[in-house]
Design a protein around this motif. Structure first.
Motif, mmCIF file in Angstrom:
data_model
loop_
_atom_site.group_PDB
_atom_site.id
_atom_site.type_symbol
_atom_site.label_atom_id
_atom_site.label_comp_id
_atom_site.label_asym_id
_atom_site.label_seq_id
_atom_site.Cartn_x
_atom_site.Cartn_y
_atom_site.Cartn_z
ATOM 1 N N GLN A 6 0.989 -1.212 -0.159
ATOM 2 C CA GLN A 6 -0.084 -0.012 -0.122
ATOM 3 C C GLN A 6 0.802 1.188 0.039
ATOM 4 O O GLN A 6 1.807 1.250 0.616
ATOM 5 C CB GLN A 6 -0.872 0.013 1.215
ATOM 6 C CG GLN A 6 -1.887 -1.068 1.246
ATOM 7 C CD GLN A 6 -2.702 -1.080 2.320
ATOM 8 O OE1 GLN A 6 -3.681 -0.431 2.469
ATOM 9 N NE2 GLN A 6 -2.374 -1.615 3.477
ATOM 10 N N ARG A 255 -6.603 -6.111 3.247
ATOM 11 C CA ARG A 255 -5.762 -6.810 2.079
ATOM 12 C C ARG A 255 -5.304 -8.296 2.630
ATOM 13 O O ARG A 255 -4.675 -8.312 3.649
ATOM 14 C CB ARG A 255 -4.409 -5.846 1.953
ATOM 15 C CG ARG A 255 -4.807 -4.808 0.968
ATOM 16 C CD ARG A 255 -3.491 -3.859 0.836
ATOM 17 N NE ARG A 255 -2.337 -4.741 0.843
ATOM 18 C CZ ARG A 255 -1.621 -4.857 -0.453
ATOM 19 N NH1 ARG A 255 -2.065 -3.940 -1.688
ATOM 20 N NH2 ARG A 255 -0.501 -5.418 -0.478
ATOM 21 N N TRP A 269 -6.530 -2.276 5.184
ATOM 22 C CA TRP A 269 -6.670 -1.532 3.888
ATOM 23 C C TRP A 269 -7.054 0.004 4.305
ATOM 24 O O TRP A 269 -7.823 0.465 4.882
ATOM 25 C CB TRP A 269 -7.643 -1.975 3.088
ATOM 26 C CG TRP A 269 -7.475 -1.609 1.521
ATOM 27 C CD1 TRP A 269 -6.252 -1.317 0.970
ATOM 28 C CD2 TRP A 269 -8.487 -1.056 0.576
ATOM 29 N NE1 TRP A 269 -6.658 -0.879 -0.388
ATOM 30 C CE2 TRP A 269 -7.766 -0.747 -0.509
ATOM 31 C CE3 TRP A 269 -9.825 -1.058 0.745
ATOM 32 C CZ2 TRP A 269 -8.575 -0.206 -1.588
ATOM 33 C CZ3 TRP A 269 -10.735 -0.524 -0.411
ATOM 34 C CH2 TRP A 269 -10.055 -0.181 -1.463
ATOM 35 N N LYS A 270 -5.607 0.862 3.958
ATOM 36 C CA LYS A 270 -5.822 2.112 4.377
ATOM 37 C C LYS A 270 -7.176 2.814 3.616
ATOM 38 O O LYS A 270 -7.669 3.981 4.249
ATOM 39 C CB LYS A 270 -4.484 2.944 3.863
ATOM 40 C CG LYS A 270 -3.455 2.618 4.656
ATOM 41 C CD LYS A 270 -2.208 3.115 4.114
ATOM 42 C CE LYS A 270 -0.894 2.894 4.890
ATOM 43 N NZ LYS A 270 0.406 3.511 4.567
ATOM 44 N N ASP A 271 -7.687 2.426 2.581
ATOM 45 C CA ASP A 271 -8.660 3.109 1.697
ATOM 46 C C ASP A 271 -10.003 2.429 2.485
ATOM 47 O O ASP A 271 -11.199 2.823 1.963
ATOM 48 C CB ASP A 271 -8.649 2.825 0.385
ATOM 49 C CG ASP A 271 -7.562 3.536 -0.392
ATOM 50 O OD1 ASP A 271 -7.028 4.462 0.132
ATOM 51 O OD2 ASP A 271 -7.029 3.287 -1.288
ATOM 52 N N GLY A 277 -7.771 1.792 7.924
ATOM 53 C CA GLY A 277 -6.250 1.390 7.861
ATOM 54 C C GLY A 277 -6.106 0.727 9.315
ATOM 55 O O GLY A 277 -4.880 0.594 9.593
#
Length: 951
Positions: A6, A255, A269-271, A277
């Motif tokens: 990422q 992820r 996942w940061k998004d 995140g």
């Protein structure tokens, strides 16, 4: 997709709406004001070396590797702490900077073991990457890390190791623990080359410390200091798939990072719009159950529950199930059949199960565990606001000024959202907690509730009515909002009711046990403190007045004008990953998808035309009604997907009797759970890692679940349901869950604009999504309530029928703990048992002393319904007269003592109020011993009838 880490922009994004334009290495870039030079460089394709910086914590400026030169500015400022300014001209690569960075990196390397070839972080190490980026080839200084050589690697945590010899003291792990998680478990000890990360006092290791194993420190670490054990065992991932966690209702996006068919790690996942995140110990690490030896991957059948299980082919199992269902339907009618959908399965799988029951079985006998936990939410919010769901997105809490938590324990039940809530509290928001226990939200590092209303269990309605009394009688109501948005006549009736002296805090204090002045202070704070947001959980809904409490909460939000904008609202914290989705999909016996009543002819015709069948217009049976009907002989067969009602539903003895009375019990699950003790057909299920589909979280966010690996049983759960449907001659032809989602969308107005293609493109959508162009609804009731005018409902306090007395003088309330999940089927088969290997009974020191109990003693927990034994833990987290336990372990079977009292509107069980007695014990009860013996016999498996005969 291939494996790409990422992107890390070094510092958090700025939320400013004002833009500035600057030049970095000859490239022009426009960014929000307040953006760091480091982040601006990353956004225009550049890369400034860094070690102490990462974009999920605030800039720190300690590593001195990210230095830049700026025209007109003296020296070489750190790019992570230098804000971008209009017209700024930045140089990130100059001979001067190259020399400085190389010198800094040399010092880091001199204090770091150079065992890169054998380090499992080789190729995934920022120190290694940045040494190459600055062109470091030789180190002039000898290894100075001797100060760390005597320190052994801390391997105490089940999921990650801490190797102090590799620590560069960048403080990223400490800052992540503080800023992201909010636990403040880590610190830096010592000075200079002797400084190092510590998990607490000298005697602490990571397991015994206050660390909650959320993984934020592991994710933040730029070296191999904090290292996941699976990385060492399996190796670096080679591909990643973005999917959604299958634990609680927060709905974190991860992820799933794979090496071949092996899952290496789950990285938040940061998004991900629900978790931004972050993660908790369950979602981050507790996925090993998918490959546990207890998992059943082949179908099994048996004629009687007294027989051992026989492994058979899928064809034989489905054929036998269909023949039994057809036989029972022919002999006893369609209403003798029913089923239970799962709040752990996808929307598509849940939709198919209720479709199978209505269209295939021929009746509406469908229910779900979502009714057993949150059905009062649906009833109460639909009545008052017009829609059966929460009003806000999770981000909204960052605009709250006053947060009211009632009947919820976010740090244990919804930890990722709790971290965000705690962040807002550290920024200055104020907190009111209404809970009989002193949870971590009442007081923990750097947060403390302004008011803790430690009410008597069962008196939620009385407390909320007393708060409303204060707001109305002291002139604190938002009259302008009420006149514009609510029914004024109904408000006046309600206001007259709450203003009665009998509803004052003083009169109700003997009932609620909340000091009147404390309650008045909380009411005044909520009414006058700015944006007020209410968050609630099962401590609200799992009561005989659950629906009344939800409506009382809605009344409180409306009377203070806290609806329809960011930072306010009424927000149920859903317990399981797809509780909201299970409700949305029509899992209740009286409702089709979208909360439309089965008796509504227009709605029913829509489904009949699409499905090509005639639907029964009469509501079906709920779970307790099915069990009662089984005992009287009118209900004969049940299909249960992903739900363990024997352990999770109240009055275990009654549940067992009902299941045992049925002729055909079909269980579809990962393991031989407690309900399967009474099953005749076992269909192996698939994990969330083995399927495609969608989950809907507590904020109404529909998110994709993507297949990471092939199902160990050969089929995703929706495919198993389709096999059974087609064996019942329904002729379904789905080839992918996207087709089921399309059917949901055309039949369900709130999902009308949702499609698999849109979710793939946009990541997630919050219903209602009215059409293909509608962007979804992060905030509900913005311009007006869904029902038109907000409805104030008079909620008179009615004491529960469950009463304490000489035989049962204490009140039991139940809940969850951070490391375990629901009935524990998944988490008990992971390393999480290191923190919670058994259910414990919390009891106040006074009550313990009166019974001669010491910490750790075995005690008998008895009620009017049953009895069990477990160990006691003596704590002041509970008030005198109140005891508390969890329900994660089948050895305890805590629900053997809970009663069948339930919410007046929805039958949601009253788990939170049970009159009990606690006495010393020297071992399991007779019931526990009999149950354990029965469970062992019920789990016998033979490979074939021939093998059984040979025995």
């Amino acid at each position: 997709m291939g494996y790409e880490p990422q992107a890390d922009f070094g510092t958090p994004a700025s939320t400013s709406e004002k833009l500035v334009t600057l030049t970095i290495d000859g490239r022009s870039v426009t960014v929000p004001e307040g953006t760091s030079v480091m982040r601006a460089a990353a956004e225009c394709g550049g890369s400034i070396p860094k070690l102490c910086a990462t974009d999920n914590v605030k800039s720190f400026g300690s590593c001195r590797l990210c230095l830049v030169e700026v025209d007109g500015m003296r020296g070489t400022p750190a790019s992570c702490t230098t804000p971008a300014m209009e017209g700024m001209n930045v140089h990130t690569q100059t001979p001067r900077l190259q020399k400085l960075r190389k010198g800094v990196m040399e010092l880091y390397i001199s204090d770091h073991p150079l065992d890169c070839l054998t380090c499992s972080d080789n190729g995934d190490c920022e120190l290694q990457d940045n040494a190459a980026a600055v062109g470091l080839r030789d180190v002039r200084y000898g290894y100075e890390g001797e100060s760390h050589l005597g320190l052994a690697t801390d391997e105490s945590n089940p999921y990650f190791d801490f190797d102090p010899s590799k620590c560069i003291v960048c403080s990223r792990c400490v800052r992540a623990c503080d800023e992201v998680q909010g636990t403040f478990a880590l610190t830096i000890e010592g000075r200079g080359f002797g400084s190092m990360v510590s998990a607490g006092v000298a005697s602490d290791d990571f397991l015994s410390s206050e660390c909650v194993s959320c993984g934020a420190c592991v994710q933040a670490c730029p070296t191999g200091t904090l290292q996941e054990k699976t990385m060492r065992e399996i190796g670096k991932p080679e591909r990643a798939v973005v999917t959604t966690c299958a634990y609680c209702g927060v709905g974190c996006t991860f992820r799933a990072e794979m090496r071949g068919e092996q899952l290496v790690r789950m990285v938040p996942w940061k998004d991900g719009k629900a978790n931004r995140g972050h993660s908790c110990v369950k979602g981050r690490f507790a996925w090993g159950y998918a490959n546990h030896q207890d998992r059943i991957t082949e179908p099994m059948i048996r004629k009687s529950v007294d027989d051992p299980w026989q492994v058979v082919s899928w064809e034989e199992a489905i054929g036998y199930a269909a023949s039994e269902l057809k036989r029972i339907k022919a002999e006893h009618g369609a209403r003798a059949l029913g089923g239970i959908t799962s709040s752990r399965c996808t929307n598509e799988e849940t939709f198919l199960v209720q479709k199978l029951i209505r269209a295939g079985f021929g009746a509406n006998n469908v229910d779900t565990c979502a009714r057993v936990c949150h059905s009062p939410t649906g009833y109460g919010l639909k009545t008052t606001f017009g829609t059966s769901a929460g009003t806000q997105d999770f981000d909204s809490v960052m605009d709250s000024d006053v947060i009211l938590i009632i009947g919820a324990n976010p740090t244990d039940g919804h930890p990722v959202f709790a971290s965000r809530m705690k962040r807002r509290l550290r920024q200055g928001a104020r907190l009111i907690v209404i809970d009989p226990r002193r949870t971590d939200m009442v007081k923990s590092p750097h947060i403390e509730a302004q008011h803790h209303l430690a009410l008597q269990p069962g008196t939620n309605v009385a407390v909320l009515t007393a708060m409303a009394h204060v707001i109305v009688t002291e002139g604190l109501a938002d009259e302008a909002f009420i006149r514009e948005r609510c029914d004024w006549d109904e408000y006046q009736d309600w206001a007259a009711f709450v203003s009665q002296e009998r509803n004052s805090p003083e009169v109700l204090e003997p009932v609620t046990r909340v000091p009147a002045e404390e309650l008045r202070g909380a009411a005044r704070l909520f009414a006058t403190g700015g944006n007020g947001a209410i968050y609630y959980g099962l401590g609200v809904t799992e009561h005989s007045q659950g629906s009344s409490t939800v409506m009382a909460i809605a009344n409180l939000a409306m009377v203070t004008g806290n609806i329809g904008r960011r930072g306010v609202g009424v927000n149920p914290l859903r317990g399981q990953n797809n509780v909201q989705g299970a409700c949305d999909m029509g899992s209740f016996p009286h409702e089709l998808s979208g909360y439309r009543h089965i008796s509504d002819e227009e709605t029913r015709k829509l489904f009949e035309a699409d499905w090509g069948v005639t639907l029964d217009s009469e509501p079906g049976l709920r779970i307790p009604n099915m069990l009662d009907a089984a005992l009287d002989g009118s209900f004969r067969a049940i299909y249960i997907q992903g739900e363990d009602i024997l352990q999770s539903d109240p009055n275990t003895v009654h549940v067992a009797a009902g299941l045992k009375a049925m002729e055909c019990v079909i269980v579809q699950d990962l393991f031989l759970n407690e309900t399967a003790n009474y099953a005749h057909i076992f269909l192996p299920g698939s994990t969330f890692l083995e399927k495609d589909g969608t989950f809907t979280n507590a904020e109404r966010r529909i998110q994709p679940v993507r297949k990471v690996m092939e199902p160990a049983n050969g089929y995703a759960d929706w495919e198993v349901t389709q096999l059974l449907a087609n064996a019942l001659d329904l002729g379904w032809t789905y080839t992918h869950p996207s087709q089921i989602l399309a059917e949901i969308a055309r039949l369900t107005p709130s999902f009308a604009g949702v499609s698999w293609a849109r979710l793939e493109r946009e990541g997630s959508l919050q219903w209602p999504v009215k059409d293909d162009t509608h962007e979804g609804s992060p905030i509900m009731h913005v311009d007006g309530f869904v029902r038109g005018k907000g409805k104030f409902v008079v909620t008179d306090y009615v004491p529960t029928d469950e009463k304490t007395g000489p035989r049962f003088p204490l009140l039991l309330t139940t809940g969850r703990i951070l490391s375990q999940y629901n009935v524990g089927a998944q988490t008990r088969r992971t390393g999480n048992t290191a923190w919670h290997p058994e259910d414990l009974l919390e009891i106040h020191p006074t009550d313990a002393e009166n019974r001669g109990l010491k910490d750790g003693d075995w005690v008998k927990l008895s009620s009017r319904t049953g009895e069990t034994t477990l160990r006691a833990t003596i704590t002041e987290r509970v008030a005198p007269g109140v005891v508390y336990t969890t329900f994660h372990h089948p050895a305890t079977q805590a629900n053997v003592v809970t009663t069948e009292y339930s919410d007046w509107a929805t039958n949601c069980p009253e788990y939170k109020v049970t009159a009990v007695q606690i006495t010393p014990s020297n071992g399991p009860t007779d019931w526990q011993e009999d149950y354990n013996s029965w469970s062992e016999r019920s789990r016998r498996i033979v490979a074939s009838l021939t093998a059984e005969a040979a025995e």
